[in-house]
Design a protein around this motif. Structure first.
Motif, PDB file in Angstrom:
ATOM      1  N   ARG A  27     -10.311 -27.259-104.537  1.00 59.02           N
ATOM      2  CA  ARG A  27     -11.425 -27.029-103.547  1.00 59.02           C
ATOM      3  C   ARG A  27     -11.843 -25.586-103.673  1.00 59.02           C
ATOM      4  N   ALA A  28     -10.759 -24.687-103.595  1.00 63.35           N
ATOM      5  CA  ALA A  28     -10.882 -23.194-103.708  1.00 63.35           C
ATOM      6  C   ALA A  28     -11.779 -22.891-104.892  1.00 63.35           C
ATOM      7  N   MET A  29     -11.280 -23.465-106.043  1.00 60.56           N
ATOM      8  CA  MET A  29     -11.674 -22.989-107.449  1.00 60.56           C
ATOM      9  C   MET A  29     -13.170 -23.961-107.696  1.00 60.56           C
ATOM     10  N   ARG A  30     -13.608 -24.675-106.725  1.00 60.03           N
ATOM     11  CA  ARG A  30     -14.769 -25.470-107.090  1.00 60.03           C
ATOM     12  C   ARG A  30     -16.239 -24.670-107.701  1.00 60.03           C
ATOM     13  N   PRO A  31     -16.426 -23.604-107.045  1.00 59.37           N
ATOM     14  CA  PRO A  31     -17.503 -22.782-107.824  1.00 59.37           C
ATOM     15  C   PRO A  31     -17.384 -22.410-109.067  1.00 59.37           C
ATOM     16  N   TYR A  32     -16.066 -22.239-109.545  1.00 63.16           N
ATOM     17  CA  TYR A  32     -15.744 -21.737-110.992  1.00 63.16           C
ATOM     18  C   TYR A  32     -15.697 -23.218-111.889  1.00 63.16           C
ATOM     19  N   ILE A  33     -15.444 -24.220-111.454  1.00 64.71           N
ATOM     20  CA  ILE A  33     -15.230 -25.442-112.202  1.00 64.71           C
ATOM     21  C   ILE A  33     -16.486 -25.940-112.283  1.00 64.71           C
ATOM     22  N   GLU A  34     -17.465 -25.803-111.303  1.00 66.94           N
ATOM     23  CA  GLU A  34     -18.895 -26.431-111.567  1.00 66.94           C
ATOM     24  C   GLU A  34     -19.586 -25.497-112.361  1.00 66.94           C
ATOM     25  N   ARG A  35     -19.312 -24.224-112.609  1.00 68.43           N
ATOM     26  CA  ARG A  35     -20.014 -23.370-113.437  1.00 68.43           C
ATOM     27  C   ARG A  35     -19.591 -23.243-114.764  1.00 68.43           C
ATOM     28  N   PHE A  36     -18.392 -22.889-114.871  1.00 65.32           N
ATOM     29  CA  PHE A  36     -17.906 -22.368-116.265  1.00 65.32           C
ATOM     30  C   PHE A  36     -16.430 -22.724-116.748  1.00 65.32           C
ATOM     31  N   TRP A  37     -15.822 -23.226-115.971  1.00 59.29           N
ATOM     32  CA  TRP A  37     -14.352 -23.567-116.222  1.00 59.29           C
ATOM     33  C   TRP A  37     -13.912 -25.078-116.410  1.00 59.29           C
ATOM     34  N   THR A  38     -13.679 -25.547-117.475  1.00 55.34           N
ATOM     35  CA  THR A  38     -13.596 -26.892-117.811  1.00 55.34           C
ATOM     36  C   THR A  38     -11.921 -27.078-117.696  1.00 55.34           C
ATOM     37  N   THR A  39     -11.598 -28.018-116.958  1.00 56.90           N
ATOM     38  CA  THR A  39      -9.786 -28.090-116.871  1.00 56.90           C
ATOM     39  C   THR A  39      -9.291 -29.468-117.058  1.00 56.90           C
ATOM     40  N   GLY A  40      -8.179 -29.601-117.069  1.00 55.15           N
ATOM     41  CA  GLY A  40      -7.386 -30.882-116.922  1.00 55.15           C
ATOM     42  C   GLY A  40      -6.003 -30.715-117.011  1.00 55.15           C
ATOM     43  N   GLU A  41      -5.381 -31.871-117.413  1.00 55.83           N
ATOM     44  CA  GLU A  41      -3.988 -31.843-117.199  1.00 55.83           C
ATOM     45  C   GLU A  41      -3.181 -31.141-118.084  1.00 55.83           C
ATOM     46  N   ASP A  42      -2.012 -30.203-117.559  1.00 50.06           N
ATOM     47  CA  ASP A  42      -1.019 -29.492-118.329  1.00 50.06           C
ATOM     48  C   ASP A  42       0.160 -29.680-117.680  1.00 50.06           C
ATOM     49  N   LEU A  43       1.294 -28.768-117.973  1.00 49.36           N
ATOM     50  CA  LEU A  43       2.703 -28.900-117.558  1.00 49.36           C
ATOM     51  C   LEU A  43       2.754 -29.431-115.932  1.00 49.36           C
ATOM     52  N   GLY A  44       3.498 -30.164-115.679  1.00 52.43           N
ATOM     53  CA  GLY A  44       3.236 -30.738-114.371  1.00 52.43           C
ATOM     54  C   GLY A  44       2.509 -31.828-113.925  1.00 52.43           C
ATOM     55  N   LEU A  45       1.540 -31.806-114.466  1.00 51.87           N
ATOM     56  CA  LEU A  45       0.236 -32.673-114.036  1.00 51.87           C
ATOM     57  C   LEU A  45      -0.183 -33.824-114.988  1.00 51.87           C
ATOM     58  N   THR A  46      -0.520 -34.937-114.603  1.00 46.53           N
ATOM     59  CA  THR A  46      -1.257 -35.664-115.455  1.00 46.53           C
ATOM     60  C   THR A  46      -2.814 -35.880-115.270  1.00 46.53           C
ATOM     61  N   GLN A  47      -3.468 -36.125-116.141  1.00 47.82           N
ATOM     62  CA  GLN A  47      -4.782 -36.042-116.008  1.00 47.82           C
ATOM     63  C   GLN A  47      -5.439 -36.952-114.982  1.00 47.82           C
ATOM     64  N   GLY A  48      -4.749 -38.123-114.778  1.00 47.73           N
ATOM     65  CA  GLY A  48      -5.072 -39.270-113.598  1.00 47.73           C
ATOM     66  C   GLY A  48      -4.883 -38.541-112.277  1.00 47.73           C
ATOM     67  N   LEU A  49      -3.931 -37.713-112.268  1.00 54.39           N
ATOM     68  CA  LEU A  49      -3.842 -36.960-111.035  1.00 54.39           C
ATOM     69  C   LEU A  49      -4.685 -35.786-110.534  1.00 54.39           C
ATOM     70  N   VAL A  50      -5.031 -35.190-111.796  1.00 57.97           N
ATOM     71  CA  VAL A  50      -6.132 -34.079-111.832  1.00 57.97           C
ATOM     72  C   VAL A  50      -7.447 -34.767-111.365  1.00 57.97           C
ATOM     73  N   ASP A  51      -7.845 -35.776-111.941  1.00 64.74           N
ATOM     74  CA  ASP A  51      -8.938 -36.573-111.723  1.00 64.74           C
ATOM     75  C   ASP A  51      -9.058 -37.084-110.210  1.00 64.74           C
ATOM     76  N   ARG A  52      -8.044 -37.581-109.425  1.00 61.97           N
ATOM     77  CA  ARG A  52      -8.152 -37.813-108.177  1.00 61.97           C
ATOM     78  C   ARG A  52      -8.373 -36.578-107.292  1.00 61.97           C
ATOM     79  N   ALA A  53      -7.665 -35.641-107.555  1.00 64.49           N
ATOM     80  CA  ALA A  53      -7.531 -34.362-106.713  1.00 64.49           C
ATOM     81  C   ALA A  53      -9.123 -33.987-106.910  1.00 64.49           C
ATOM     82  N   ALA A  54      -9.449 -33.677-108.100  1.00 69.66           N
ATOM     83  CA  ALA A  54     -10.834 -33.167-108.197  1.00 69.66           C
ATOM     84  C   ALA A  54     -11.895 -33.985-107.419  1.00 69.66           C
ATOM     85  N   ALA A  55     -11.969 -35.483-107.343  1.00 71.29           N
ATOM     86  CA  ALA A  55     -12.773 -36.080-106.595  1.00 71.29           C
ATOM     87  C   ALA A  55     -12.493 -35.725-105.109  1.00 71.29           C
TER      88      ALA A  55
END
Length: 392
Positions: A96-124
């Motif tokens: 939520r805090a990084m939302r302006p960066y993710i909306e404009r120029f940072w594409t991200t996804g799973e890495d160490l400790g996180l799965t893509q499904g978890l990232v997607d759920r939290a992003a929503a």
């Protein structure tokens, strides 16, 4: 490349006091790519190094004939144990805090400790359209591209998602290229893997299926060893969400040893596929393997790599070896391949054969290490990217 990143953002969670970081190394056409990791002890220095590595990975996969346009490099990190009950809330608040960066120029996804499904759920939950929405304006047909990627993520091969498999296949292919160059037979070549999560698990599967013998696997509970070879598929089926193996799946010939035993087992290939900085100047002395394939990001410290090289141990660097998860995302989204496992595997194998082979050839010709050769290849490609697309 300048050693100073373009942007570095620090964050403190107002609920738990946990810290997080975002580092953008470079932008290409206004966008940067790099995953988000969560681990206890994650630092801004670690995230900065990972962001620089992402810039290099993007450059190494540059193909002027492809639809996939290389992006800049970035990385996010959260200092929190992903197994903690508070971890998910921290993740949502970070996004939520990084939302302006993710909306404009940072594409991200799973890495160490996180799965893509978890990232997607939290992003929503954080109010984001997608963790990669910043790249959508670069697509010719956003709806078709997004459907193609979603279809690809829905594919499973023998019980494991395609998105998990492509990265490990890239690591495995890197090892196979190195063995081919050395004239080494696959059969009988022994492998020790640290970490049986997304990257380590897929790497173990593909190396075992190529005929190599996986003799040790380490997880958070310790190291599982069998000199005659482990049943990789049984161990994969017995993993939990964090890559820990249920010991009830072990066979009579398997034995349990301490967590760092994976370093010193009798193996020809080591695959550190868990945390950064796993191999240092002290514990490198325990390694008897001939090759180390960096499936994790930054697992071998520079002083350790220097000492290993003096002993004839070849380190295959992370910026090449573990680059295919990121590349597969963009090959699929931009339309260089369809949502098809065989197309993905063929693309990964071909790309890594060319990339790892070129790196080893360059190292031999220049009398340098594979890492130095990879850096040289990056420095040659960055000006081509800058000239065609511009970057800042």
């Amino acid at each position: 490349m300048s050693p100073t990143p373009l942007l570095s953002v620090d964050w403190t969670d107002h609920v738990t006091g946990r810290r997080g970081h975002l580092v953008v190394d470079r932008l290409v056409r206004g966008v940067a790519s790099g995953g988000l990791r969560m681990r206890e002890g994650c630092t801004v220095a670690e995230v900065t190094g990972l962001a620089r590595g992402m810039t290099m990975k993007e450059a190494l996969h540059y193909d002027p004939t492809a639809r996939y346009v290389p992006l800049g490099g970035a990385k996010g990190g959260i200092d929190c144990d992903p197994r903690s009950p508070e971890a998910y809330g921290v993740l949502v608040r970070y996004l939520r805090a990084m939302r302006p960066y993710i909306e404009r120029f940072w594409t991200t996804g799973e890495d160490l400790g996180l799965t893509q499904g978890l990232v997607d759920r939290a992003a929503a939950e954080a109010g984001l359209v997608s963790s990669i929405q910043a790249v959508y304006p670069l697509l010719d047909d956003e709806a078709t591209a997004r459907k193609r990627l979603a279809d690809a993520f829905a594919i499973e091969v023998d019980g494991i998602g395609l998105d998990e498999l492509v990265g490990g296949l890239g690591v495995a292919e890197s090892v196979l290229v190195a063995l081919d160059r050395a004239g080494r037979e696959y059969a009988g070549t022994r492998v020790s893997v640290q970490g049986l999560g997304t990257m380590g698990g897929a790497t173990a599967r593909f190396l075992a299926r190529a005929g190599l013998r996986v003799v040790a696997v380490a997880d958070v509970r310790g190291t599982i060893v069998n000199p005659d070879g482990l049943d990789v598929e049984a161990l994969l089926a017995a993993r939990d969400a964090h890559g820990a193996v249920d010991r009830a799946a072990l066979r009579p010939g398997d034995r349990e040893e301490p967590g760092d035993a994976w370093l010193a087992v009798e193996a020809d290939v080591l695959v550190p596929a868990a945390v950064s900085y796993a191999i240092d100047a002290g514990n490198q002395e325990r390694i008897a393997a001939r090759w180390i394939a960096e499936a994790a990001n930054m697992p071998v410290l520079p002083e350790a790599e220097e000492a290993l090289a003096a002993r004839g141990v070849t380190v295959l660097p992370d910026v090449v070896v573990n680059s295919c998860t990121n590349a597969w995302w963009w090959w699929t989204l931009f339309g260089d391949i369809e949502a098809d496992a065989e197309q993905a595997f063929e693309r990964v194998r071909g790309s890594m054969r060319e990339l790892v082979g070129g790196m080893l050839d360059r190292a031999a010709a220049d009398g340098t290490s594979p890492r130095a050769a990879a850096h040289a290849l990056v420095e040659e490609r960055l000006p081509l990217i800058a000239e065609r697309y511009g970057w800042y």
